[in-house]
Scaffold this motif. Sequence first.
Motif, PDB file in Angstrom:
ATOM      1  N   HIS A  68       0.808  -1.217   0.000  1.00 32.17           N
ATOM      2  CA  HIS A  68       0.000   0.000   0.000  1.00 32.17           C
ATOM      3  C   HIS A  68       0.840   1.265   0.000  1.00 32.17           C
ATOM      4  CE1 HIS A  68      -3.683  -2.299   1.780  1.00 32.17           C
ATOM      5  NE2 HIS A  68      -3.443  -2.585   0.533  1.00 32.17           N
ATOM      6  N   THR A  69       2.120   1.138   0.340  1.00 34.32           N
ATOM      7  CA  THR A  69       3.000   2.309   0.370  1.00 34.32           C
ATOM      8  C   THR A  69       4.110   2.135  -0.673  1.00 34.32           C
ATOM      9  OG1 THR A  69       2.596   2.432   2.743  1.00 34.32           O
ATOM     10  CG2 THR A  69       4.404   3.758   1.900  1.00 34.32           C
ATOM     11  N   PRO A  70       4.234   3.062  -1.632  1.00 39.13           N
ATOM     12  CA  PRO A  70       5.270   2.919  -2.668  1.00 39.13           C
ATOM     13  C   PRO A  70       6.685   2.779  -2.080  1.00 39.13           C
ATOM     14  CG  PRO A  70       3.746   4.664  -3.260  1.00 39.13           C
ATOM     15  CD  PRO A  70       3.378   4.239  -1.874  1.00 39.13           C
ATOM     16  N   ALA A  71       6.954   3.487  -0.970  1.00 42.31           N
ATOM     17  CA  ALA A  71       8.292   3.414  -0.376  1.00 42.31           C
ATOM     18  C   ALA A  71       8.612   1.981   0.051  1.00 42.31           C
ATOM     19  CB  ALA A  71       8.391   4.354   0.820  1.00 42.31           C
ATOM     20  N   ASN A  72       7.588   1.259   0.543  1.00 43.17           N
ATOM     21  CA  ASN A  72       7.816  -0.129   0.963  1.00 43.17           C
ATOM     22  C   ASN A  72       8.120  -1.035  -0.228  1.00 43.17           C
ATOM     23  OD1 ASN A  72       7.226   0.777   3.474  1.00 43.17           O
ATOM     24  ND2 ASN A  72       5.316  -0.344   3.724  1.00 43.17           N
ATOM     25  N   TRP A 144      -2.819  14.428   7.643  1.00 39.76           N
ATOM     26  CA  TRP A 144      -2.610  12.999   7.464  1.00 39.76           C
ATOM     27  C   TRP A 144      -2.641  12.371   8.865  1.00 39.76           C
ATOM     28  CZ3 TRP A 144       2.231  14.072   3.954  1.00 39.76           C
ATOM     29  CH2 TRP A 144       1.778  14.411   2.662  1.00 39.76           C
ATOM     30  N   ASN A 145      -3.625  11.524   9.122  1.00 41.90           N
ATOM     31  CA  ASN A 145      -3.756  10.942  10.456  1.00 41.90           C
ATOM     32  C   ASN A 145      -2.789   9.784  10.657  1.00 41.90           C
ATOM     33  OD1 ASN A 145      -5.906  12.632  11.229  1.00 41.90           O
ATOM     34  ND2 ASN A 145      -7.297  11.373   9.993  1.00 41.90           N
ATOM     35  N   LYS A 146      -2.456   9.549  11.925  1.00 36.67           N
ATOM     36  CA  LYS A 146      -1.605   8.389  12.206  1.00 36.67           C
ATOM     37  C   LYS A 146      -2.408   7.107  12.020  1.00 36.67           C
ATOM     38  CE  LYS A 146      -2.002   9.437  17.136  1.00 36.67           C
ATOM     39  NZ  LYS A 146      -1.229   9.669  18.345  1.00 36.67           N
TER      40      LYS A 146
ATOM     41  N   PHE B 130       9.711  10.318  -1.874  1.00 36.97           N
ATOM     42  CA  PHE B 130       8.502   9.556  -1.555  1.00 36.97           C
ATOM     43  C   PHE B 130       7.464  10.407  -0.826  1.00 36.97           C
ATOM     44  CE2 PHE B 130      11.051   5.889  -2.701  1.00 36.97           C
ATOM     45  CZ  PHE B 130      10.109   5.160  -3.408  1.00 36.97           C
ATOM     46  N   MET B 131       7.931  11.374  -0.019  1.00 37.76           N
ATOM     47  CA  MET B 131       6.977  12.289   0.602  1.00 37.76           C
ATOM     48  C   MET B 131       6.303  13.136  -0.480  1.00 37.76           C
ATOM     49  SD  MET B 131       6.426  12.229   3.788  1.00 37.76           S
ATOM     50  CE  MET B 131       6.973  10.964   4.899  1.00 37.76           C
ATOM     51  N   GLY B 132       7.080  13.537  -1.492  1.00 41.33           N
ATOM     52  CA  GLY B 132       6.523  14.299  -2.604  1.00 41.33           C
ATOM     53  C   GLY B 132       5.504  13.479  -3.384  1.00 41.33           C
ATOM     54  N   GLU B 133       5.825  12.205  -3.574  1.00 48.40           N
ATOM     55  CA  GLU B 133       4.887  11.319  -4.282  1.00 48.40           C
ATOM     56  C   GLU B 133       3.578  11.240  -3.501  1.00 48.40           C
ATOM     57  OE1 GLU B 133       2.794   7.827  -5.490  1.00 48.40           O
ATOM     58  OE2 GLU B 133       3.672   8.090  -3.501  1.00 48.40           O
ATOM     59  N   LEU B 134       3.699  11.120  -2.176  1.00 48.47           N
ATOM     60  CA  LEU B 134       2.501  11.063  -1.323  1.00 48.47           C
ATOM     61  C   LEU B 134       1.709  12.364  -1.413  1.00 48.47           C
ATOM     62  CD1 LEU B 134       0.824   9.656   0.865  1.00 48.47           C
ATOM     63  CD2 LEU B 134       2.401  10.572   2.562  1.00 48.47           C
ATOM     64  N   ALA B 135       2.429  13.492  -1.394  1.00 49.30           N
ATOM     65  CA  ALA B 135       1.749  14.794  -1.456  1.00 49.30           C
ATOM     66  C   ALA B 135       1.050  14.982  -2.803  1.00 49.30           C
ATOM     67  CB  ALA B 135       2.756  15.917  -1.209  1.00 49.30           C
ATOM     68  N   ARG B 136       1.644  14.443  -3.860  1.00 45.95           N
ATOM     69  CA  ARG B 136       1.046  14.595  -5.197  1.00 45.95           C
ATOM     70  C   ARG B 136      -0.144  13.664  -5.404  1.00 45.95           C
ATOM     71  NH1 ARG B 136       3.897  17.994  -8.450  1.00 45.95           N
ATOM     72  NH2 ARG B 136       6.114  18.111  -7.969  1.00 45.95           N
ATOM     73  N   ASN B 137       0.019  12.401  -4.975  1.00 41.18           N
ATOM     74  CA  ASN B 137      -1.011  11.404  -5.302  1.00 41.18           C
ATOM     75  C   ASN B 137      -1.885  11.004  -4.123  1.00 41.18           C
ATOM     76  OD1 ASN B 137       0.124  11.325  -7.856  1.00 41.18           O
ATOM     77  ND2 ASN B 137       1.596   9.760  -7.249  1.00 41.18           N
ATOM     78  N   GLY B 138      -1.431  11.291  -2.909  1.00 42.67           N
ATOM     79  CA  GLY B 138      -2.168  10.822  -1.744  1.00 42.67           C
ATOM     80  C   GLY B 138      -2.022   9.311  -1.590  1.00 42.67           C
ATOM     81  N   ASN B 139      -2.653   8.760  -0.544  1.00 43.70           N
ATOM     82  CA  ASN B 139      -2.630   7.311  -0.342  1.00 43.70           C
ATOM     83  C   ASN B 139      -3.999   6.904   0.196  1.00 43.70           C
ATOM     84  OD1 ASN B 139      -2.272   4.683   0.602  1.00 43.70           O
ATOM     85  ND2 ASN B 139      -0.088   5.020   1.002  1.00 43.70           N
ATOM     86  N   SER B 140      -4.802   6.308  -0.696  1.00 50.26           N
ATOM     87  CA  SER B 140      -6.195   6.017  -0.326  1.00 50.26           C
ATOM     88  C   SER B 140      -6.268   4.986   0.807  1.00 50.26           C
ATOM     89  CB  SER B 140      -6.949   5.505  -1.551  1.00 50.26           C
ATOM     90  OG  SER B 140      -6.312   4.357  -2.043  1.00 50.26           O
TER      91      SER B 140
END
Lengths: 195, 195
Positions: A68-72, A144-146, B130-140
């Motif tokens: 679910h996380t691209p970094a992972n 962004w919630n924990k 990766f933080m930038g990727e998250l900021a751009r696309n979010g994480n559903s």
Amino acid sequence: MAVEKLVGYVSARKSRVMMLVILLRVLALFATIAATVVMALNKESHTFAVATIGNTPVKITITAKFQHTPANIMFVVANAVASLHSLLMLSLMCFVSQKYDFKGLRFIIVTALDMVTIAYLSGAATAVAFMGELARNGNSHARWNKVCDNFERYCDQGSGAMLASYIGILFFMLVNLVNIFEHGRFNPSKNPLSA
Amino acid sequence: MAVEKLVGYVSARKSRVMMLVILLRVLALFATIAATVVMALNKESHTFAVATIGNTPVKITITAKFQHTPANIMFVVANAVASLHSLLMLSLMCFVSQKYDFKGLRFIIVTALDMVTIAYLSGAATAVAFMGELARNGNSHARWNKVCDNFERYCDQGSGAMLASYIGILFFMLVNLVNIFEHGRFNPSKNPLSA
């Protein structure tokens, strides 16, 4: 006679250093394999009651997976590639003679590959570290919630993988330093001033 | 006579290599300074109308600053430290003679520091990526919404800083490889078999 003694000393030292490098490479291999497997198996499900209709609770099950996380995902790929790199280097050391070396190219290619490995492993581990920090603490500015309060085991397992990866990076650095130091020290063929 | 010629060739080559290393270090310095400054100045404000009371719109101003994300703070610190490292190495090369070297310790310390610099710069840049990727696309999956649709310039500036940092890493790698290659090639003092 003195030269023979010196040559004997050099080759004894060389084989000791080679054993050390093999040991460090095996330790790095174990660390990166551990990081890959621990992260790739990271999955946790939780069932939450979201409402009650009459006396029947309505439940949903949410699963946290590493994908679910691209970094992972990058982390798993990077550690898998680093493990393959270690395997390749170990087989190169054990099965291909040191004689097959074109003008010191072997040393410089191995060093460059090790350095690139250190760089991308460090990138992957640090990205996972900051994603983990976000998952644990959230970020009020971006709203962004924990998520770790509900998926504690998932977060802990990710942290374990990250730690293993950092240990792997440490071993890669030691391998590289030993290699570089010894190459500069005992490599008469590369030296135009040598006997 | 032949030996003198060889020594002349070696020292001419050494000074050429030294110029190359200085050039690469200056380029790395520029890249990391640019990354530090661009990220440290990253700030964008937006005013949103959240409600209307009568005919008066109620507005709030939200400011995105680089300090809001821990990865960005580490990025600024890492690039600033790398810039200081480059400055230190440049002054070491220009003002401290190569003669001040205790048993090759200078080379191994410089190499180790360069390697550690590559590792933490790569970590910082990848975490920001990766933080930038998250900021751009979010994480559903984690219900983290994207924020770059409102703060586009902020995100672009962060990406620019990241790019500069990656270019810096490339120069650091080249410096390290040139250093290592040349050390193995022309360092008679370290070689017990040399003339």
